[in-house]
Motif scaffolding. Structure first.
Motif, PDB file in Angstrom:
ATOM      1  N   SER A   1      -5.300   0.499  -2.523  1.00  0.00           N
ATOM      2  CA  SER A   1      -3.892   0.408  -2.931  1.00  0.00           C
ATOM      3  C   SER A   1      -3.173   1.732  -2.667  1.00  0.00           C
ATOM      4  O   SER A   1      -1.962   1.767  -2.511  1.00  0.00           O
ATOM      5  N   HIS A   2      -3.947   2.828  -2.617  1.00  0.00           N
ATOM      6  CA  HIS A   2      -3.331   4.144  -2.383  1.00  0.00           C
ATOM      7  C   HIS A   2      -4.240   4.968  -1.478  1.00  0.00           C
ATOM      8  O   HIS A   2      -5.431   5.129  -1.765  1.00  0.00           O
TER       9      HIS A   2
ATOM     10  N   ASP B   1     -15.312  18.158  -0.961  1.00  0.00           N
ATOM     11  CA  ASP B   1     -16.353  17.760  -1.916  1.00  0.00           C
ATOM     12  C   ASP B   1     -15.745  17.501  -3.300  1.00  0.00           C
ATOM     13  O   ASP B   1     -16.060  16.501  -3.946  1.00  0.00           O
ATOM     14  N   HIS B   2     -14.848  18.384  -3.737  1.00  0.00           N
ATOM     15  CA  HIS B   2     -14.262  18.276  -5.083  1.00  0.00           C
ATOM     16  C   HIS B   2     -13.505  16.965  -5.258  1.00  0.00           C
ATOM     17  O   HIS B   2     -13.574  16.325  -6.302  1.00  0.00           O
ATOM     18  N   PHE B   3     -12.771  16.572  -4.197  1.00  0.00           N
ATOM     19  CA  PHE B   3     -11.945  15.353  -4.290  1.00  0.00           C
ATOM     20  C   PHE B   3     -12.627  14.146  -3.648  1.00  0.00           C
ATOM     21  O   PHE B   3     -11.992  13.114  -3.431  1.00  0.00           O
TER      22      PHE B   3
ATOM     23  N   LEU C   1      -3.488  18.209  -3.896  1.00  0.00           N
ATOM     24  CA  LEU C   1      -4.273  16.991  -4.154  1.00  0.00           C
ATOM     25  C   LEU C   1      -4.311  16.672  -5.652  1.00  0.00           C
ATOM     26  O   LEU C   1      -4.313  15.493  -6.033  1.00  0.00           O
ATOM     27  N   ASP C   2      -4.273  17.713  -6.512  1.00  0.00           N
ATOM     28  CA  ASP C   2      -4.171  17.444  -7.964  1.00  0.00           C
ATOM     29  C   ASP C   2      -2.942  16.588  -8.252  1.00  0.00           C
ATOM     30  O   ASP C   2      -2.961  15.717  -9.114  1.00  0.00           O
ATOM     31  N   SER C   3      -1.844  16.859  -7.510  1.00  0.00           N
ATOM     32  CA  SER C   3      -0.603  16.156  -7.835  1.00  0.00           C
ATOM     33  C   SER C   3      -0.520  14.781  -7.144  1.00  0.00           C
ATOM     34  O   SER C   3       0.334  13.985  -7.501  1.00  0.00           O
ATOM     35  N   LEU C   4      -1.399  14.512  -6.169  1.00  0.00           N
ATOM     36  CA  LEU C   4      -1.281  13.245  -5.428  1.00  0.00           C
ATOM     37  C   LEU C   4      -2.439  12.272  -5.654  1.00  0.00           C
ATOM     38  O   LEU C   4      -2.245  11.057  -5.584  1.00  0.00           O
ATOM     39  N   VAL C   5      -3.639  12.815  -5.897  1.00  0.00           N
ATOM     40  CA  VAL C   5      -4.828  11.942  -5.967  1.00  0.00           C
ATOM     41  C   VAL C   5      -5.041  11.461  -7.396  1.00  0.00           C
ATOM     42  O   VAL C   5      -4.934  12.240  -8.344  1.00  0.00           O
ATOM     43  N   SER C   6      -5.325  10.152  -7.551  1.00  0.00           N
ATOM     44  CA  SER C   6      -5.706   9.617  -8.867  1.00  0.00           C
ATOM     45  C   SER C   6      -6.981   8.798  -8.691  1.00  0.00           C
ATOM     46  O   SER C   6      -7.526   8.727  -7.581  1.00  0.00           O
ATOM     47  N   ASP C   7      -7.424   8.148  -9.738  1.00  0.00           N
ATOM     48  CA  ASP C   7      -8.686   7.391  -9.658  1.00  0.00           C
ATOM     49  C   ASP C   7      -8.622   6.262  -8.642  1.00  0.00           C
ATOM     50  O   ASP C   7      -9.644   5.833  -8.112  1.00  0.00           O
ATOM     51  N   ASP C   8      -7.412   5.750  -8.374  1.00  0.00           N
ATOM     52  CA  ASP C   8      -7.269   4.620  -7.436  1.00  0.00           C
ATOM     53  C   ASP C   8      -7.141   5.070  -5.986  1.00  0.00           C
ATOM     54  O   ASP C   8      -7.004   4.223  -5.089  1.00  0.00           O
ATOM     55  N   SER C   9      -7.105   6.385  -5.750  1.00  0.00           N
ATOM     56  CA  SER C   9      -6.806   6.845  -4.396  1.00  0.00           C
ATOM     57  C   SER C   9      -8.062   6.921  -3.533  1.00  0.00           C
ATOM     58  O   SER C   9      -9.141   7.243  -4.031  1.00  0.00           O
ATOM     59  N   VAL C  10      -7.872   6.644  -2.247  1.00  0.00           N
ATOM     60  CA  VAL C  10      -8.915   6.929  -1.257  1.00  0.00           C
ATOM     61  C   VAL C  10      -8.403   8.121  -0.464  1.00  0.00           C
ATOM     62  O   VAL C  10      -7.324   8.059   0.131  1.00  0.00           O
ATOM     63  N   LEU C  11      -9.167   9.225  -0.493  1.00  0.00           N
ATOM     64  CA  LEU C  11      -8.767  10.422   0.251  1.00  0.00           C
ATOM     65  C   LEU C  11      -9.488  10.432   1.593  1.00  0.00           C
ATOM     66  O   LEU C  11     -10.720  10.381   1.641  1.00  0.00           O
ATOM     67  N   VAL C  12      -8.710  10.496   2.666  1.00  0.00           N
ATOM     68  CA  VAL C  12      -9.283  10.563   4.024  1.00  0.00           C
ATOM     69  C   VAL C  12      -8.975  11.921   4.625  1.00  0.00           C
ATOM     70  O   VAL C  12      -7.831  12.389   4.577  1.00  0.00           O
TER      71      VAL C  12
ATOM     72  N   MET D   1       0.836  -1.200   0.000  1.00  0.00           N
ATOM     73  CA  MET D   1       0.000   0.000   0.000  1.00  0.00           C
ATOM     74  C   MET D   1       0.872   1.251   0.000  1.00  0.00           C
ATOM     75  O   MET D   1       1.912   1.282   0.637  1.00  0.00           O
ATOM     76  N   LYS D   2       0.411   2.254  -0.744  1.00  0.00           N
ATOM     77  CA  LYS D   2       1.137   3.528  -0.776  1.00  0.00           C
ATOM     78  C   LYS D   2       0.291   4.550  -0.018  1.00  0.00           C
ATOM     79  O   LYS D   2      -0.928   4.609  -0.198  1.00  0.00           O
ATOM     80  N   ILE D   3       0.942   5.324   0.850  1.00  0.00           N
ATOM     81  CA  ILE D   3       0.237   6.339   1.642  1.00  0.00           C
ATOM     82  C   ILE D   3       0.922   7.683   1.456  1.00  0.00           C
ATOM     83  O   ILE D   3       2.150   7.779   1.599  1.00  0.00           O
ATOM     84  N   ASP D   4       0.155   8.707   1.117  1.00  0.00           N
ATOM     85  CA  ASP D   4       0.666  10.081   1.074  1.00  0.00           C
ATOM     86  C   ASP D   4      -0.048  10.882   2.156  1.00  0.00           C
ATOM     87  O   ASP D   4      -1.277  10.820   2.263  1.00  0.00           O
ATOM     88  N   ILE D   5       0.732  11.619   2.940  1.00  0.00           N
ATOM     89  CA  ILE D   5       0.156  12.418   4.025  1.00  0.00           C
ATOM     90  C   ILE D   5       0.498  13.884   3.785  1.00  0.00           C
ATOM     91  O   ILE D   5       1.669  14.228   3.572  1.00  0.00           O
ATOM     92  N   LEU D   6      -0.511  14.728   3.814  1.00  0.00           N
ATOM     93  CA  LEU D   6      -0.327  16.173   3.638  1.00  0.00           C
ATOM     94  C   LEU D   6      -0.619  16.883   4.947  1.00  0.00           C
ATOM     95  O   LEU D   6      -1.686  16.683   5.549  1.00  0.00           O
ATOM     96  N   SER D   7       0.327  17.747   5.366  1.00  0.00           N
ATOM     97  CA  SER D   7       0.186  18.399   6.666  1.00  0.00           C
ATOM     98  C   SER D   7       1.058  19.651   6.679  1.00  0.00           C
ATOM     99  O   SER D   7       2.043  19.730   5.929  1.00  0.00           O
ATOM    100  N   ILE D   8       0.710  20.611   7.540  1.00  0.00           N
ATOM    101  CA  ILE D   8       1.656  21.728   7.719  1.00  0.00           C
ATOM    102  C   ILE D   8       2.664  21.398   8.825  1.00  0.00           C
ATOM    103  O   ILE D   8       3.544  22.205   9.111  1.00  0.00           O
TER     104      ILE D   8
END
Ligand code: ADE
Length: 235
Positions: free
Chosen positions: A102-103, A120-122, A70-81, A1-8
Motif C-alpha cells: 500500500s506504501h 539495515d536499520h530500515f 526515512l523516520d518521517s516517511l517510513v511506517s510499519d506498512d511501508s516497503v522500502l526499496v 498505492m502511495k509512493i514516496d521517492i527520496l533523491s538529491i
C-alpha cells in the motif's frame, strides 16, 4: 498505492507526470511524492556524502540525512526499496510482489551508495535493474515504478494486456503486427489474417517458445512445458 521517492535530484522524476502513470495519478489510483534529501541536512553546504571508511575511491552517502528522512516517511506498512547494482535482480515476479504494497518508499543512492547501516536499520530491500552500473538509483526507480504501477488494478485500461505479455508466463512475447498487411514487401504472417483463433493462439505460443529458446534459454523451464510445447521446440 502511495509512493514516496527520496533523491538529491528530484527533477529526474518529471516523467512520472506523463502518459499512463500521470493518468493513474490524476485518477487517484496512485499518489507519488518526490522529496529532496537535502531538506534533511543541517549544514550550510547541505552535505549528503563523506569519504568511505576503509579507504577506496568515491564518496558514500552519510546516514544522518537518510535517517531523518526515512523516520518521517517510513511506517510499519511501508516497503522500502533501495536500488543498487548489488541488489537482487528486478523481475516481473518482484514487480508483482511490490504491486501488493500500500506504501512504497524509494531511497535513491548516488556516488558509491548509501551507508549500509541505513538500509539495515530500515530493512530496505536492495534491488538491481541489471548487471550494469548507473550513476545512481533514479533511473532504476523510474523503471521499477512503471513496472509496478501498471500492475495496480485500474491503471491499465485493458487488463488483457497483462495476460499475454512477455514474462507474465515466463516466456518472451510473440512478435506483433498491424496494418498494412504488406509494408515494403514484408508481409504480415498469413495465419494472423486467417481469423482462426485456435491456430493463431498456437502460432503465438510457438513463436514465444522459439524466441525464448533463442534469446533467453535461461528462462525455459522444460517442466512447465506441455508435450506439444516440447515438440514445437524440437521441430
Ligand atoms: N544504481 C546504480 N546501478 C544500478 C543498477 N544496475 N540497478 C539499480 N540501481 C543502481
Amino acid at each position: 498505492m502511495k509512493i514516496d521517492i527520496l533523491s538529491i535530484f528530484p527533477e529526474y522524476f518529471s516523467p512520472l507526470d506523463l502518459s499512463l502513470i500521470g493518468r493513474a495519478r490524476s485518477a487517484g489510483l496512485l499518489r507519488v511524492d518526490v522529496h529532496d534529501l537535502r531538506r534533511w541536512t543541517h549544514d550550510v553546504h547541505r552535505t549528503v556524502d563523506d569519504t568511505p571508511y576503509g579507504g577506496g575511491p568515491g564518496m558514500v552517502m552519510r546516514p544522518e540525512p537518510w535517517g531523518e528522512a526515512l523516520d518521517s516517511l517510513v511506517s510499519d506498512d511501508s516497503v522500502l526499496v533501495v536500488p543498487s547494482p548489488a541488489g537482487e535482480p528486478f523481475t516481473q515476479a518482484v514487480a508483482g510482489e511490490l504491486a501488493r504494497a500500500s506504501h512504497m518508499v524509494f531511497a535513491c543512492g548516488r556516488y558509491e551508495g548509501i551507508d549500509q547501516r541505513v538500509i539495515d536499520h530500515f530493512s530496505g530491500r536492495e534491488i538491481s535493474l541489471g548487471d550494469y552500473v548507473l550513476f545512481g538509483g533514479e533511473v532504476a526507480v523510474l523503471a521499477i515504478v512503471e513496472a509496478v504501477a501498471r500492475l495496480i488494478p485500474g491503471v491499465l485500461g485493458n487488463a488483457d494486456s497483462l495476460v499475454e505479455e512477455s514474462h507474465t508466463d515466463g516466456l518472451l512475447e510473440a512478435p506483433v503486427y498491424t496494418k498494412p498487411a504488406s509494408w515494403r514487401a514484408h508481409e504480415v504472417p498469413e495465419i494472423l489474417r486467417s481469423g482462426d483463433h485456435g491456430r493463431i493462439a498456437r502460432w503465438r505460443r510457438d513463436r514465444s517458445l522459439e524466441r525464448t529458446a533463442r534469446r533467453r534459454p535461461d528462462l525455459l523451464d522444460p517442466d512447465a512445458l506441455s508435450p506439444r510445447d516440447l515438440a514445437a521446440l524440437t521441430e
